[in-house]
Design a protein around this motif. Structure first.
Motif, mmCIF file in Angstrom:
data_model
loop_
_atom_site.group_PDB
_atom_site.id
_atom_site.type_symbol
_atom_site.label_atom_id
_atom_site.label_comp_id
_atom_site.label_asym_id
_atom_site.label_seq_id
_atom_site.Cartn_x
_atom_site.Cartn_y
_atom_site.Cartn_z
ATOM 1 N N TYR A 145 52.666 38.322 41.802
ATOM 2 C CA TYR A 145 51.398 39.031 41.652
ATOM 3 C C TYR A 145 51.406 40.198 42.633
ATOM 4 N N ALA A 146 50.872 41.334 42.199
ATOM 5 C CA ALA A 146 50.827 42.503 43.074
ATOM 6 C C ALA A 146 49.517 43.251 42.836
ATOM 7 N N ALA A 147 49.102 44.000 43.841
ATOM 8 C CA ALA A 147 47.880 44.796 43.711
ATOM 9 C C ALA A 147 47.932 45.968 44.669
ATOM 10 N N PHE A 148 47.374 47.088 44.218
ATOM 11 C CA PHE A 148 47.127 48.253 45.055
ATOM 12 C C PHE A 148 45.622 48.440 45.133
ATOM 13 N N ARG A 149 45.158 48.821 46.285
ATOM 14 C CA ARG A 149 43.715 48.891 46.551
ATOM 15 C C ARG A 149 42.971 49.696 45.485
ATOM 16 N N GLY A 150 41.973 49.036 44.874
ATOM 17 C CA GLY A 150 41.130 49.687 43.897
ATOM 18 C C GLY A 150 41.735 49.857 42.522
ATOM 19 N N GLU A 151 42.932 49.324 42.300
ATOM 20 C CA GLU A 151 43.627 49.502 41.025
ATOM 21 C C GLU A 151 43.737 48.216 40.221
#
Length: 293
Positions: free
Chosen positions: A143-149
């Motif tokens: 799982y991955a995430a970039f801030r606000g995306e």
């Protein structure tokens, strides 16, 4: 002048090494030997393995090769030979990112042969997470995430661009409660005796079979977590991923989490709770606010 790469540059560059290191940890899991336990007040924090040290070394080498001026804080910073080569192990100014690493999150699970361990890497700005990734090699997913995306999910065959959008989808009304929050357990049972089941590693951990933990909000095995200590490198990172996947993340009083720079030098966001949706979060607030009055 120090030029800091973007969070996406950092993640994209490190992803192949992260996958290799995670697969290495899985391959040697059945043959692993414990290192002397770290000083800690519980068996989960104390557990240390060869894999922890090897995975961290692999990421350190990759970082220093491609981003030699980066800030980096790894869980085993005091045991590795590479810490002295990084510019700093602390937060910088806005845009001067700090990379953090938990080389094996869930080392006790790992040493007992379970599949719910992961490798967690984050990119931290002065105030908040800029990006995070959690790789579960035994489950062939990350799982991955970039801030606000928003958050994404993929298999180890996928690059970041190949990953699919991910939203929390709890399959059970199970709540993970931190090890040091017995009052939460008691209050939860008093307020909601039938609505939720609770899991606490201090009392429910089973060495012979996987026990849901804080990361289980991502898999859907838990609908949320209430924890008393949100370390930057692990618990708070998972909470950030869950928030980007649609979860509600707050302090126990319902307020937003304080900016990261206010947590220095503890590397800890303090008590936090993450819920899969607003309704569950309101139930959590009923429990935690009663403990704060």
């Amino acid at each position: 002048m120090t030029i800091t790469p973007s969070p996406r540059q950092i993640m994209t560059t490190l992803l192949p090494t992260l996958k290799t290191a995670a697969r290495y940890a899985q391959q040697i899991q059945t043959r692993i030997e414990s290192q002397p336990d770290k000083e800690h007040d519980n068996i989960f924090g104390a557990a240390l393995s060869d894999a922890d040290l090897s995975v961290q070394t692999a990421i350190e080498v990759a970082l220093l090769a491609d981003f030699p001026t980066i800030r980096f804080y790894g869980e085993e910073f005091d045991l590795t030979d590479n810490t002295k080569y990084f510019r700093a192990i602390t937060l910088g100014e806005v845009g001067d990112y700090l990379v953090t690493l938990d080389p094996i999150d869930g080392t006790r699970f790992y040493l007992d042969g379970h599949d719910n361990f992961c490798v967690i890497l984050t990119v931290l700005d002065a105030d908040e997470y800029a990006a995070a990734i959690a790789l579960f090699p035994a489950k062939n997913q990350y799982y991955a995430a970039f801030r606000g995306e928003g958050a994404v999910q993929g298999t180890f065959a996928d690059n970041l661009a190949d990953c699919q959008p991910f939203q929390l989808n709890p399959q059970a009304n199970r709540v993970y409660v931190g090890r040091n929050a017995p009052a939460v357990l008691a209050q939860f049972n008093a307020q909601y005796p039938d609505r939720y089941s609770l899991i606490c590693l201090a009392t429910d951990y089973d060495a012979n079979q996987p026990t849901p933990n804080h990361t289980s909000i991502l898999s859907g095995e838990c609908c949320g977590s209430i924890i008393d200590t949100g370390k930057w490198i692990d618990a708070a990172a998972i909470a950030f991923l869950a928030q980007e996947a649609g979860g509600i993340l707050t302090q126990w009083n319902g307020e937003p989490l304080a900016p990261l720079h206010t947590n220095d030098p503890s590397y800890d966001r303090g008590p936090l709770m993450i819920a899969a949706n607003t309704s569950i979060h309101q139930d959590f607030l009923t429990v935690t606010r009663s403990l704060l009055t």
